[in-house]
Design a protein around this motif. Structure first.
Motif, PDB file in Angstrom:
ATOM      1  N   VAL A 189       0.833  -1.197   0.000  1.00 44.85           N
ATOM      2  CA  VAL A 189       0.000   0.000   0.000  1.00 44.85           C
ATOM      3  C   VAL A 189       0.868   1.247   0.000  1.00 44.85           C
ATOM      4  O   VAL A 189       2.016   1.234   0.446  1.00 44.85           O
ATOM      5  CB  VAL A 189      -0.947   0.033   1.229  1.00 44.85           C
ATOM      6  N   TRP A 190       0.285   2.312  -0.546  1.00 44.93           N
ATOM      7  CA  TRP A 190       0.936   3.617  -0.512  1.00 44.93           C
ATOM      8  C   TRP A 190      -0.131   4.681  -0.333  1.00 44.93           C
ATOM      9  O   TRP A 190      -1.225   4.604  -0.916  1.00 44.93           O
ATOM     10  CB  TRP A 190       1.706   3.910  -1.798  1.00 44.93           C
ATOM     11  N   ASN A 191       0.202   5.693   0.457  1.00 42.31           N
ATOM     12  CA  ASN A 191      -0.675   6.843   0.643  1.00 42.31           C
ATOM     13  C   ASN A 191       0.189   8.043   1.013  1.00 42.31           C
ATOM     14  O   ASN A 191       1.246   7.890   1.626  1.00 42.31           O
ATOM     15  CB  ASN A 191      -1.693   6.572   1.756  1.00 42.31           C
ATOM     16  N   ARG A 192      -0.261   9.224   0.636  1.00 39.87           N
ATOM     17  CA  ARG A 192       0.515  10.436   0.978  1.00 39.87           C
ATOM     18  C   ARG A 192       0.713  10.546   2.485  1.00 39.87           C
ATOM     19  O   ARG A 192       1.769  10.923   2.951  1.00 39.87           O
ATOM     20  CB  ARG A 192      -0.205  11.686   0.453  1.00 39.87           C
ATOM     21  N   SER A 193      -0.360  10.243   3.225  1.00 43.97           N
ATOM     22  CA  SER A 193      -0.258  10.243   4.686  1.00 43.97           C
ATOM     23  C   SER A 193      -0.010   8.809   5.133  1.00 43.97           C
ATOM     24  O   SER A 193      -0.932   7.987   5.173  1.00 43.97           O
ATOM     25  CB  SER A 193      -1.553  10.773   5.324  1.00 43.97           C
ATOM     26  N   ALA A 194       1.221   8.507   5.464  1.00 49.22           N
ATOM     27  CA  ALA A 194       1.609   7.124   5.748  1.00 49.22           C
ATOM     28  C   ALA A 194       0.848   6.528   6.917  1.00 49.22           C
ATOM     29  O   ALA A 194       0.639   5.317   6.985  1.00 49.22           O
ATOM     30  CB  ALA A 194       3.113   7.057   6.014  1.00 49.22           C
ATOM     31  N   GLY A 195       0.397   7.364   7.866  1.00 47.89           N
ATOM     32  CA  GLY A 195      -0.290   6.860   9.044  1.00 47.89           C
ATOM     33  C   GLY A 195      -1.560   6.099   8.722  1.00 47.89           C
ATOM     34  O   GLY A 195      -2.010   5.261   9.508  1.00 47.89           O
TER      35      GLY A 195
END
Length: 294
Positions: A36-42
């Motif tokens: 997975v990847w997201n700008r907000s890693a949290g």
């Protein structure tokens, strides 16, 4: 890419909004290695606890999987995320579950294909909580061979329906289906406002409305057949009957001090058809006024 991928697929999910998290969680729950990847890693923390791998960039996420599933805000964001990963897309399949327009779907499909990847566009019909359940379904279009290859994994998200090879078709379906949904919502808001003028609560009205609409929905396949055949003869719900009924509804609405903006356009379609000599035709013939055919 013609063989069905029967074993666990390697999957990357770009975007961990509510939908993206539900997609990734479903894949993980069924044993697929999921990055997975997201700008907000949290936002990945819960998924990591379930076994997800976290990529530090979209390029790294693409490199870590054969199937790349994207669920972000819009198509411009999809292009922004995939552009730095362009060199790593070749041989992979991109399944884009982002909401967009037919034109942007065509453009993105052409760009992804130019990078040597297969492109599948999709429209998800589920709230995040129902992804992966029997109530969810997803419409897909684009590269059919790629879709068939990864169908076992994609069907985990909901009942998959392939609607055609043109990549924009799922978006066209989506726009049409959601148009019907918003028309339903418009009618609901009008009904609740009108009932409220006499102290009837929305909660009191809604069970009766849902009961009636469920029955009315059963008429739609018949209307669809009439429209596709272009044959509108009927002995039941004629345009004239509905014209008179809707005019009475609008008169009552005005008398109760409410606007008629939501339903007046429908009466104009009925008037147009009756004035053109189709008073005894089926209600479904109103669609011809939208098409510009009297």
């Amino acid at each position: 890419m013609n063989a069905t991928h029967t074993g666990p697929a390697t999957i990357s999910v770009l975007g961990l909004g509510n939908l993206g998290q539900a997609l990734a969680g479903t894949f993980l729950g069924k044993g697929h290695r999921t990055t997975v990847w997201n700008r907000s890693a949290g936002k990945a923390d819960r998924l990591v606890a379930q076994g997800a791998r976290v990529a530090d960039s979209p390029s790294a996420a693409v490199a870590d999987a054969d199937l790349v599933v994207v669920a972000v805000l819009d198509y411009a964001t999809v292009r922004e995320l995939l552009l730095p990963a362009a060199d790593g897309l070749a041989g992979r399949t991109v399944v884009n579950l982002t909401t967009g327009t037919p034109e942007t779907a065509r453009e993105l499909a052409a760009w992804v294909t130019d990078q040597g990847a297969a492109y599948v566009d999709g429209a998800v019909y589920a709230v995040p909580q129902t992804v992966g359940t029997a109530s969810a379904f997803v419409l897909y279009s684009g590269d059919e061979a790629a879709y068939r290859t990864y169908r076992p994994a994609l069907d985990l998200l909901g009942d998959g329906v392939f609607v055609g090879a043109a990549p924009e078709l799922s978006s066209v379906y989506d726009t049409a289906v959601l148009s019907g949904m918003y028309g339903l919502f418009a009618g609901f808001f009008q009904a609740v406002a009108l009932a409220g003028t006499e102290g009837i609560t929305a909660a009191a009205l809604t069970p009766q409305l849902v009961r009636w609409l469920a029955g009315a929905a059963e008429a739609l396949p018949g209307f669809a057949d009439e429209i596709d055949r272009g044959e509108y003869a009927t002995t039941t719900s004629t345009l004239e009957i509905n014209q008179v009924g809707l005019r009475n509804i609008l008169a009552t609405t005005e008398a109760q001090g409410l606007p008629t903006d939501l339903l007046s356009p429908l009466l104009r379609l009925f008037d147009d058809q009756v004035n053109a000599g189709h008073a005894s035709a089926s209600l479904s013939r109103a669609v011809e006024s939208l098409r510009g055919d009297r």
